[in-house]
Structures are given as C-alpha cells and as structure tokens.
Motif scaffolding. Structure first.
Motif, short mmCIF file in Angstrom:
data_model
loop_
_atom_site.label_atom_id
_atom_site.label_comp_id
_atom_site.label_asym_id
_atom_site.label_seq_id
_atom_site.Cartn_x
_atom_site.Cartn_y
_atom_site.Cartn_z
N ILE A 126 0.86 -1.18 0.00
CA ILE A 126 0.00 0.00 0.00
C ILE A 126 0.89 1.23 0.00
N GLU A 127 0.64 2.11 -0.95
CA GLU A 127 1.49 3.29 -1.10
C GLU A 127 0.85 4.50 -0.42
N THR A 128 1.67 5.30 0.22
CA THR A 128 1.15 6.54 0.83
C THR A 128 2.00 7.72 0.39
N ILE A 129 1.37 8.89 0.42
CA ILE A 129 2.12 10.13 0.21
C ILE A 129 1.78 11.05 1.38
N LYS A 130 2.78 11.48 2.09
CA LYS A 130 2.60 12.34 3.27
C LYS A 130 1.52 11.84 4.22
N GLY A 131 1.59 10.57 4.55
CA GLY A 131 0.65 10.00 5.53
C GLY A 131 -0.75 9.77 5.01
N CYS A 132 -0.94 9.93 3.65
CA CYS A 132 -2.27 9.67 3.08
C CYS A 132 -2.15 8.55 2.05
N ILE A 133 -3.20 7.75 1.94
CA ILE A 133 -3.23 6.67 0.94
C ILE A 133 -3.10 7.25 -0.47
N SER A 134 -2.28 6.59 -1.32
CA SER A 134 -2.21 7.05 -2.71
C SER A 134 -2.48 5.92 -3.71
N ALA A 135 -2.07 4.69 -3.39
CA ALA A 135 -2.26 3.61 -4.37
C ALA A 135 -2.07 2.25 -3.72
N VAL A 136 -2.50 1.23 -4.47
CA VAL A 136 -2.31 -0.16 -4.05
C VAL A 136 -1.52 -0.85 -5.16
N LYS A 137 -0.50 -1.63 -4.76
CA LYS A 137 0.31 -2.33 -5.76
C LYS A 137 0.06 -3.82 -5.73
N THR A 138 -0.13 -4.39 -6.93
CA THR A 138 -0.18 -5.85 -7.06
C THR A 138 1.03 -6.23 -7.91
N ALA A 139 1.19 -7.53 -8.20
CA ALA A 139 2.37 -7.96 -8.96
C ALA A 139 2.45 -7.21 -10.30
N GLY A 140 1.30 -7.03 -10.97
CA GLY A 140 1.38 -6.46 -12.31
C GLY A 140 0.74 -5.10 -12.48
N ASN A 141 0.27 -4.50 -11.39
CA ASN A 141 -0.54 -3.30 -11.56
C ASN A 141 -0.40 -2.33 -10.39
N VAL A 142 -0.73 -1.08 -10.69
CA VAL A 142 -0.84 -0.09 -9.61
C VAL A 142 -2.26 0.48 -9.69
N TYR A 143 -2.98 0.42 -8.59
CA TYR A 143 -4.35 0.96 -8.55
C TYR A 143 -4.34 2.25 -7.73
N PRO A 144 -4.52 3.41 -8.36
CA PRO A 144 -4.58 4.65 -7.59
C PRO A 144 -5.78 4.60 -6.65
N ALA A 145 -5.65 5.15 -5.46
CA ALA A 145 -6.75 5.06 -4.49
C ALA A 145 -6.75 6.27 -3.56
#
Ligand SMILES: Cc1cc2nc3c(=O)[nH]c(=O)nc-3n(C[C@H](O)[C@H](O)[C@H](O)COP(=O)(O)OP(=O)(O)OC[C@H]3O[C@@H](n4cnc5c(N)ncnc54)[C@H](O)[C@@H]3O)c2cc1C
Length: 439
Positions: free
Chosen positions: A137-156
């Motif tokens: 799970i990706e965050t930017i400055k303490g906020c959710i930004s995206a979810v990563k799977t093996a083949g994809n990035v889902y912005p969130a």
C-alpha cells in the motif's frame, strides 16, 4: 454521494460487504481478491452451512469478544443482525435459528450467503478482480495514494484492508494484511490460534481413546500442571469468556459443559475449542492442564453411592463391565488404570478405598497440555491490528489517512456461534461506508 476511489483488499465476508457498501455510497470501488473466487472461508464456515449470526442480545454479543468487544459497539450500531438478515432476505435468502441462537441460511448452504454478497457487489457496481494479490500500500505524506499488485498499480483515495487472519491458509488468509499494516507503522498484536484442538503430554493415553466422542462432560482448564489441580476448585457452573458475571479465579482458566472428542494427539470438540485460546495464552507463561468430569450430572458422593449400590447388586460381575454402563469401554479402562483398580476384579470385592478412587477418577480425568495445534488449523486467528490505532467509529487508521480495517485482521475474535462472521459483516459495512465518505 461519494466520488472517491476505494480499493478493498480481500474478498471474504468483511471485504465483500465493505466493497458493496462503499459502492452503494457512490464510490468507485475495486475489490482485489487473491484467490480464484471470493468468499472461500464463508463457504466452509459452519460445516458449509454458515452460522452467520446469533440471536443473543447486543450486550450478550459484545461479551463474546472478551475485553475487546466494546470496540464493536459503533459497527453493530450501524449494521447488526437485523440489517444482515434484511440484506439476505432482499436477495431471497431466508434463515432459521438452531439451539444456542445460531442463525443459518434456511437452505443450509453457505453458498447462498456468498451468492448474496456477490450480487450485492454487482448490483452496486463494485468491480471484483480475482486471482490478484495486493502486495503493498502506497502513501504520500501519511495519506493513501495507491495499491500495488504484482502487475498493476491501482490509484486510491482510500484502502480497506480485509485480508483476514492467518488460519486455514488454503482459503487465502495468510496474514498478508497484517504484514502490510505493520509496514505502515501499525502495531500487530501477536497472532495466535483460537478455536483450535489441544495437544496433550499424555499422548499415548489420549491416542488410546482416539475417536471417542463424549457429549456432555464438564471440561475445566487450569494454569498449573495436572498434578497441582485442586479438585475442590472445579466449579459446577460454566465460567470464562462470554459467560456473564462468572470470572474464574486463577489458576482456574475456564470451565464448560459440552462435547469433547479424543484425537490422535489430544482433545478437540466444542468445549475444547471454546477454551483453547485462554489455554494457549496460559501456556505462554507456564503450564496448563485439563480436568474432565465424565459424569457432571452426579456429585462425587452421589456417584460413589451409585457405584456401591451397583457393586452390591452385581457383586459377581467384573468391575470394568459395570463401569462400561457409565462410560465407553476404553474410557472405563483408563479410569480403572488411573484409580489403580484391576479391571477383572469382581465388583463385590472392591474395597471402600478403591470405590472412592474410582468415583474420583470418573470426576477428574486429567491431562497436561503441551501446546495447541498450529494456527493453520485454528478456526479463528486471535490478535491482529491493534485496536488502539483504529477509530472504532469509522474503522479508519489513526496513523494513515484513508486506510481502513475490517474483519478478522483486527484484534478481535469470539467463541463459536456466529459471532466471528457477524463481526466481519458489521466491520466490513462500517469500513466500506466510512471509506466512501472520506473527506
Ligand atoms: C472451518 C471454519 C469454520 C468457521 N465457521 C464459522 C461459523 O460458522 N460462524 C462464524 O461466525 N465464523 C466461522 N468461522 C470464522 C469466520 O469464517 C471468519 O472469522 C470470517 O470469515 C473472517 O472474515 P474476513 O473477511 O475477515 O476474512 P477471510 O474470510 O479470511 O477473508 C480474507 C480474504 O482476503 C483474501 N486475501 C488475503 N490476502 C490477500 C492479498 N494480499 N490480496 C488480496 N486478497 C487477499 C483471502 O483470499 C480471503 O478471501 C469459521 C472459520 C473456519 C476456518
């Protein structure tokens, strides 16, 4: 209505409700499930019949989760049994109640519950992607930004973690969510097996009894060795988690009347499963043991008198034959062995001291516990994301903005009876709704 992008990780009971509810609130929702189909654990729940909730009162319900139960009040206020049954009924699934207040689909098929959850997702436009594991799970400055799977990035904008515990890994629950939560700074309360069989030290003795199922014994567990059990402290009433008002005094852990089955390595069955977590916790700090009262309907004096009268009436019979009228044959042999009485002694020749030992053995068959069976065999995982770092009113993380938790990955677990699934449904609903409404 929401315009948020919500990604839900995990398509179990909690994740499917979270995704459906977030979509119903207008969010654009993607549900990522790593297995080839969602709801695998629901499908095997309640012996594939799915005990989905219970008729207990709200306060009674809360007590079933032990000290962490109060955390669930806000989720239950939003979505509880009535709302769950209403949702099922909307999609044509009626329910029935079994003794103990256990609620099942009337068809007796867990499959019907999964079908409803899938329809609910579909009807509200949540997108289900199977065979896709969330890795990070990706965050930017303490906020959710995206979810990563093996083949994809889902912005969130928001992520709901609903990946379950780590028991029954063949259903997909392998503790991934806890690892991802920990990577984001969350404290994980140690994952432990709950509702799990126990392994005894007297393996040979238990093994000799393997397969024997006893319906109505009293099982009492102690935080001490079997040798140290004080028989006078064995209560005649149930006490332990979820049993209102009766707090056991140490070293007593729990006492319950119910069913037990001997296995190759120890004991299992309803009474054992219910006290297994408390026993596991006791084992962390010292020895633990069990005492089985094979004939709880009779007091020891009454039992000794009953034995005397049977021995008087059938003085020419072997004592084992008489005991076999009270308990299964192999158990009778164990009781005789523990009492130091030869099985082929004639009943009329049993001394008062031997009779006393026999009645004691029938009331107090002891085992030292070595360990529980592994977490993979537990029906439920205890421990998980620490509740201190989650807001119970929204199920949002107090550390990461836009991160939500629901279901078994939270540090919540309960006895059997439909309480674990209701907690998953209720927290799923609240997490999904909150994620969609994130400001
Ligand atoms: C044999 C058995 C019988 C049971 N019977 C009952 C019962 O009758 N009544 C009751 O109340 N409770 C019962 N339970 C417990 C109950 O089923 C669980 O507490 C409940 O299903 C938990 O739901 P959940 O959605 O939190 O987690 P899970 O059902 O474990 O769902 C988690 C989902 O997340 C997916 N996942 C995991 N990691 C990832 C990832 N990295 N990326 C994407 N997806 C991921 C998994 O594949 C899984 O589909 C039973 C449990 C077992 C094992």
């Amino acid at each position: 209505m929401s315009s948020k992008k919500v990604v839900v990780a995990g398509g179990g009971a909690a994740g499917m409700l979270a995704a459906g509810r977030a979509a119903q609130k207008g969010a654009s929702v993607t549900l990522l499930e790593k297995m080839e189909r969602p709801g695998k654990k629901v499908l095997i729940s309640g012996n594939t019949r799915c005990n989905l909730t219970n008729t207990l009162s709200l306060d009674g319900f809360i007590s079933m989760y032990g000290v962490n139960g109060k955390f669930l009040y806000p989720a239950f206020q939003r979505f509880f049994r009535e709302e769950l049954l209403e949702l099922l009924s909307r999609y044509g699934v009626s329910t029935f109640v079994e003794p103990g207040g256990r609620v099942f689909p009337a068809s007796g098929k867990a499959d019907d519950v999964v079908r409803v959850l899938q329809q609910y997702l579909q009807e509200n436009g949540a997108k289900l992607v199977t065979g896709t594991r969330v890795d990070q799970i990706e965050t930017i400055k303490g906020c959710i930004s995206a979810v990563k799977t093996a083949g994809n990035v889902y912005p969130a904008d928001a992520v709901v973690l609903a990946t379950g515990g780590s028991s029954y890994p063949q259903t997909g629950s392998t503790g991934d969510g806890c690892r991802m939560a920990a990577a984001l700074g969350h404290t994980i309360v140690k994952l432990r097996p709950a509702l799990v069989p126990l392994v005894v030290k007297e393996r040979e003795q238990a093994g000799a009894l393997q397969g024997i199922s006893l319906q109505d014994i009293r099982l009492t567990s102690f935080a001490c060795s079997a040798q140290e059990i004080d028989i006078s402290s064995i209560p005649q009433h149930d006490c332990g988690r979820g049993i209102g008002g009766r707090r056991p005094k140490p070293p007593l852990i729990e006492s319950r009347k119910g069913g037990l089955i001997f296995t190759q390595y120890g004991v299992s069955g309803p009474a054992v499963l219910l006290m297994s977590l408390a026993v596991a916790d006791a084992l962390d700090t010292g020895p633990a043991s069990l005492s089985i009262d094979l004939l709880p309907a009779k007091g020891q004096k009454q039992l000794a008198e009953g034995l005397q009268s049977a021995f008087d009436r059938h003085g020419a019979r072997f004592v084992q034959t008489i005991l076999e009228e009270l308990v299964p044959g192999r158990i009778a042999a164990t009781v005789l062995g523990n009492a130091g009485v030869h099985p082929e002694i004639k009943a009329g020749r049993v001394s008062a001291r031997q009779r006393e030992s026999l009645s004691l053995s029938l009331k107090d068959l002891r085992f030292d516990i070595e360990r529980t069976r592994p977490i993979a065999e537990a029906m439920v995982t205890a421990g998980g994301v620490s509740l201190a770092e989650v807001d119970p009113r929204t199920l949002q993380s107090k550390l990461v903005n836009g991160l939500y938790f629901c279901g078994e990955m939270l540090d919540i677990d309960a006895d059997t009876g439909g309480f674990n699934l209701q907690a998953a449904f209720s927290t799923g609903w609240l997490a999904g709704e909150s994620a969609a409404m994130l400001r």
